[in-house]
Design an enzyme around this catalytic site. Sequence first.
Site, PDB file in Angstrom:
ATOM      1  N   ASN A  48     -11.201  -4.668  -0.821  1.00  8.03           N
ATOM      2  CA  ASN A  48     -11.996  -3.405  -1.100  1.00  8.03           C
ATOM      3  C   ASN A  48     -11.528  -2.928   1.024  1.00  8.03           C
ATOM      4  O   ASN A  48     -10.833  -3.219   1.799  1.00  8.03           O
ATOM      5  CB  ASN A  48     -13.309  -4.357  -0.470  1.00  8.03           C
ATOM      6  CG  ASN A  48     -13.481  -4.636  -1.898  1.00  8.03           C
ATOM      7  OD1 ASN A  48     -13.010  -4.301  -3.126  1.00  8.03           O
ATOM      8  ND2 ASN A  48     -14.489  -5.245  -0.977  1.00  8.03           N
ATOM      9  N   ASP A  91     -14.255  -1.179   2.377  1.00  9.09           N
ATOM     10  CA  ASP A  91     -15.782  -0.156   2.663  1.00  9.09           C
ATOM     11  C   ASP A  91     -15.998  -0.800   4.031  1.00  9.09           C
ATOM     12  O   ASP A  91     -16.556  -0.483   4.468  1.00  9.09           O
ATOM     13  CB  ASP A  91     -15.934  -0.463   1.690  1.00  9.09           C
ATOM     14  CG  ASP A  91     -16.362  -2.315   0.661  1.00  9.09           C
ATOM     15  OD1 ASP A  91     -16.674  -3.220   1.362  1.00  9.09           O
ATOM     16  OD2 ASP A  91     -16.390  -2.129  -0.296  1.00  9.09           O
ATOM     17  N   HIS A 106      -5.799  -3.411   1.358  1.00  7.14           N
ATOM     18  CA  HIS A 106      -5.420  -1.876   0.808  1.00  7.14           C
ATOM     19  C   HIS A 106      -5.701  -0.904   1.418  1.00  7.14           C
ATOM     20  O   HIS A 106      -6.762   0.011   1.341  1.00  7.14           O
ATOM     21  CB  HIS A 106      -5.903  -1.836  -0.798  1.00  7.14           C
ATOM     22  CG  HIS A 106      -5.645  -2.436  -1.651  1.00  7.14           C
ATOM     23  ND1 HIS A 106      -6.729  -3.243  -2.855  1.00  7.14           N
ATOM     24  CD2 HIS A 106      -4.961  -2.786  -1.865  1.00  7.14           C
ATOM     25  CE1 HIS A 106      -5.611  -3.755  -4.120  1.00  7.14           C
ATOM     26  NE2 HIS A 106      -4.287  -3.510  -2.811  1.00  7.14           N
ATOM     27  N   CYS A 161      -1.795  14.986  16.810  1.00  8.93           N
ATOM     28  CA  CYS A 161      -0.814  16.012  17.336  1.00  8.93           C
ATOM     29  C   CYS A 161      -1.346  16.696  16.662  1.00  8.93           C
ATOM     30  O   CYS A 161      -0.633  17.839  16.177  1.00  8.93           O
ATOM     31  CB  CYS A 161       0.347  15.109  16.366  1.00  8.93           C
ATOM     32  SG  CYS A 161       0.651  15.087  14.784  1.00  8.93           S
TER      33      CYS A 161
END
Length: 303
Positions: free
Chosen positions: A122, A124, A158, A213
């Site tokens: 997850n 989140d 992830h 940048c």
Amino acid sequence: MSSGETEAYVNVPSTDMPSFTEALRASKRIIAVAGAGLSAASGIPTFRGAGGLWRKHDAMGLATPEAFQANPSRVWQFYHYRREKALAAQPNPGHLALAMFSIPSIRHKIAPGSEFTLVTQNVDGLSRRALDMIAALHPELADEIHSPAVQNSILEMHGRLFEVACTDSACGHREYNTSSPVCSALAGTENVFAANEPEPSIDEANLPRCSRCHALARPGVVWFGEMPQYLKEIDKIIAQTDLCIVVGTSSTVYPAAGYAGDVLENGGKVAVFNLDRSEGDQDADYLFLGPAEVTLPKALGLQ
């Protein structure tokens, strides 16, 4: 069946909670592999199955480098929507149970002398917010919760919704950013859903930019086709794991989908906590069907 034939062994996972409690207590190296089902009770969309559309688009198709290159405006609107959903959500009892279990002074009462790692697919941030919530409610645990031992026990393989990453490889800056919205041009786009409502088109210059940048920034998540994070570290942990707890995952996205099988091959035990049957769960030692926010706290003795 002839006398020379032997009946094939068919594994039937146990649903006995006290038996799992005994196995948990005897385990020394424990890993939990969490998927979207863990956060579903917090109101986080899973974008799986028949409901896997965002607006009229296949949500899975938006989670690729190619989709971002083709239409960064659309992809950023999708992730802005997900960020807003996550910001409005709260950790549920499943998150809180895993967070409590990650605290050594609590875990060692349940599984003496054990080590624990949470590998979550997850993005989140609710697993880390669960730790923050416990620290706020129990100040006596705050120092332990904020220690590297606990903070580093959560591996977000992830990536993170609230990380913003520079697309210029020469820069490579990444930063944690919970601003709502992450840039002014995205404000309100989370409410555009009707099929006949025109999709906002945001000029690339007005999308999130790198704070160092000023190149175009992207969500700090791992897209399909990209390499998940912490793979070498996870592989080392899996090789030593004697109990793998699978929570809220359909076990279809690799490499995470293979971790339970690796633990079984190494002689460890596997316990699956899912709302419905999932691929490969017939091989597990334990199977507890139902909402993870109900079954997991009970199994961990943290109701």
